[in-house]
Design a protein around this motif. Structure first.
Motif, PDB file in Angstrom:
ATOM      1  N   LYS A  64       0.834  -1.210   0.000  1.00  0.00           N
ATOM      2  CA  LYS A  64       0.000   0.000   0.000  1.00  0.00           C
ATOM      3  C   LYS A  64       0.863   1.252   0.000  1.00  0.00           C
ATOM      4  O   LYS A  64       0.573   2.225  -0.702  1.00  0.00           O
ATOM      5  CB  LYS A  64      -0.924  -0.002   1.215  1.00  0.00           C
ATOM      6  N   LEU A 116       2.444   1.592  -3.406  1.00  0.00           N
ATOM      7  CA  LEU A 116       1.459   2.026  -4.393  1.00  0.00           C
ATOM      8  C   LEU A 116       1.126   3.503  -4.219  1.00  0.00           C
ATOM      9  O   LEU A 116       1.029   4.252  -5.207  1.00  0.00           O
ATOM     10  CB  LEU A 116       0.187   1.179  -4.248  1.00  0.00           C
ATOM     11  N   ASN A 117       0.993   3.936  -2.953  1.00  0.00           N
ATOM     12  CA  ASN A 117       0.707   5.349  -2.689  1.00  0.00           C
ATOM     13  C   ASN A 117       1.871   6.231  -3.138  1.00  0.00           C
ATOM     14  O   ASN A 117       1.668   7.308  -3.715  1.00  0.00           O
ATOM     15  CB  ASN A 117       0.437   5.550  -1.199  1.00  0.00           C
ATOM     16  N   ASN A 118       3.101   5.770  -2.860  1.00  0.00           N
ATOM     17  CA  ASN A 118       4.288   6.529  -3.289  1.00  0.00           C
ATOM     18  C   ASN A 118       4.348   6.648  -4.814  1.00  0.00           C
ATOM     19  O   ASN A 118       4.694   7.706  -5.351  1.00  0.00           O
ATOM     20  CB  ASN A 118       5.553   5.870  -2.766  1.00  0.00           C
ATOM     21  N   LYS A 119       4.005   5.530  -5.473  1.00  0.00           N
ATOM     22  CA  LYS A 119       4.034   5.544  -6.943  1.00  0.00           C
ATOM     23  C   LYS A 119       2.967   6.481  -7.488  1.00  0.00           C
ATOM     24  O   LYS A 119       3.211   7.235  -8.442  1.00  0.00           O
ATOM     25  CB  LYS A 119       3.815   4.127  -7.467  1.00  0.00           C
ATOM     26  N   GLU A 120       1.781   6.442  -6.867  1.00  0.00           N
ATOM     27  CA  GLU A 120       0.705   7.327  -7.302  1.00  0.00           C
ATOM     28  C   GLU A 120       1.075   8.787  -7.061  1.00  0.00           C
ATOM     29  O   GLU A 120       0.808   9.656  -7.904  1.00  0.00           O
ATOM     30  CB  GLU A 120      -0.583   6.979  -6.555  1.00  0.00           C
ATOM     31  N   GLN A 121       1.709   9.060  -5.895  1.00  0.00           N
ATOM     32  CA  GLN A 121       2.121  10.431  -5.594  1.00  0.00           C
ATOM     33  C   GLN A 121       3.182  10.905  -6.571  1.00  0.00           C
ATOM     34  O   GLN A 121       3.194  12.067  -6.992  1.00  0.00           O
ATOM     35  CB  GLN A 121       2.646  10.517  -4.163  1.00  0.00           C
ATOM     36  N   SER A 126       3.390  10.131  -9.616  1.00  0.00           N
ATOM     37  CA  SER A 126       2.742  10.477 -10.887  1.00  0.00           C
ATOM     38  C   SER A 126       2.126  11.870 -10.846  1.00  0.00           C
ATOM     39  O   SER A 126       1.759  12.427 -11.892  1.00  0.00           O
ATOM     40  CB  SER A 126       1.656   9.441 -11.215  1.00  0.00           C
ATOM     41  N   LEU A 127       1.999  12.440  -9.622  1.00  0.00           N
ATOM     42  CA  LEU A 127       1.423  13.784  -9.469  1.00  0.00           C
ATOM     43  C   LEU A 127       2.500  14.838  -9.207  1.00  0.00           C
ATOM     44  O   LEU A 127       2.175  15.967  -8.835  1.00  0.00           O
ATOM     45  CB  LEU A 127       0.423  13.793  -8.302  1.00  0.00           C
ATOM     46  N   THR A 161      -2.339  12.466  -3.289  1.00  0.00           N
ATOM     47  CA  THR A 161      -3.191  11.296  -3.459  1.00  0.00           C
ATOM     48  C   THR A 161      -4.292  11.320  -2.401  1.00  0.00           C
ATOM     49  O   THR A 161      -4.202  12.047  -1.404  1.00  0.00           O
ATOM     50  CB  THR A 161      -2.390   9.994  -3.300  1.00  0.00           C
ATOM     51  N   LYS A 162      -5.295  10.511  -2.594  1.00  0.00           N
ATOM     52  CA  LYS A 162      -6.390  10.424  -1.628  1.00  0.00           C
ATOM     53  C   LYS A 162      -5.863   9.995  -0.265  1.00  0.00           C
ATOM     54  O   LYS A 162      -6.278  10.522   0.775  1.00  0.00           O
ATOM     55  CB  LYS A 162      -7.436   9.427  -2.130  1.00  0.00           C
TER      56      LYS A 162
END
Length: 262
Positions: free
Chosen positions: A88, A91-96, A98-99, A200-201
């Motif tokens: 988790k 995944l959050n780090n990867k999503e962040q 991307s932003l 991220t959320k």
């Protein structure tokens, strides 16, 4: 008394003894039978107890085996939970990540047929940063939230450009010269404009939790950026990164904000 009478008396006494002896032997026979019966019963119960003990030993072995399997399962579940938590975070780090080139702008009212790229360039000009339309990869406005117009999201083609915009507006606030909607349009009500990294959320949730926590425990600094969410109690003290809410739970030593984790 004559001899004949004495003999009769002796015969009578001997006969009584014989009768008594027979009665006693019968009683002994009954007792012997009872003892034998008791011995048989005891042997039966002993065999039954042995059988019960064997069955109990079997049950105990089964239970012990089940307990061992339960412990092994709990260990595997604990290991899986840790792996899931790790995934988790990744995944959050990867999503962040991307932003990393995106910002969210708060405070600008929505107008009919608004030109969001033009709004972005206007805000940048107020900050003395020159950008062109081609520097903007994407823009859109989020849905309204709690009686306020939705935030504007802007993605740039450069992390350097995004960082310079955020740095410039923060400097304006530090110098007590905030950017307001009046700077954009004199017809707008005067509202401060804020520009921050798009989160991220999960990082938004962590930032909210961190702010609640900091008010309770007296942490002066709470902030977020493209790297995540951070806490610091006082100037010069260690910066604490908040990758998960578990970090805050560990810091909640007095259980003052335990309701947040429920």
């Amino acid at each position: 008394m004559d001899n004949s009478s004495r003999d009769d008396e002796d015969d009578y006494d001997f006969g009584s003894v014989k009768i008594d002896m027979k009665k006693m032997f019968r009683k002994i026979e009954v007792l012997t039978t009872n003892v034998t019966s008791m011995e048989s019963s005891l042997n039966f119960y002993e065999e039954s107890f042995d059988e019960i003990k064997k069955k109990m030993d079997t049950v105990v072995n089964i239970v012990n085996g089940m307990e061992n399997r339960v412990m092994e399962t709990e260990l595997r579940c604990s290991k899986l939970e840790k792996e899931i938590d790790y995934l988790k975070i990744m995944l959050n780090n990867k999503e962040q990540a991307s932003l990393n080139q995106s910002v969210e702008i708060t405070g600008i009212p929505k107008t009919p047929n608004e030109d969001i790229p033009h709004i972005i360039t206007s805000v940048a000009n107020i900050l003395n940063i020159s950008i062109k339309n081609e520097d903007i990869v994407d823009t859109y406005r989020l849905k309204p939230y709690k009686n306020t117009d939705g935030k504007i999201i802007a993605k740039f083609n450069s992390t350097i450009l995004k960082d310079s915009i955020i740095k410039s507006i923060k400097l304006r606030y530090k110098n007590k010269n905030p950017v307001t909607t009046k700077n954009l349009c004199t017809n707008f009500p005067e509202v401060n404009v804020f520009i921050n990294d798009q989160l991220t959320k999960e990082n938004k949730r962590l930032l909210w939790l961190s702010k609640k926590f900091s008010k309770t425990y007296g942490y002066r600094f709470v902030w977020s950026n493209s790297g995540g969410v951070y806490l610091k109690k006082q100037e010069g003290e260690q910066v604490i990164k908040i990758p998960t809410s578990q970090i805050l739970q560990n810091l909640d030593t007095d259980k003052k904000v335990s309701a947040l984790w429920e």
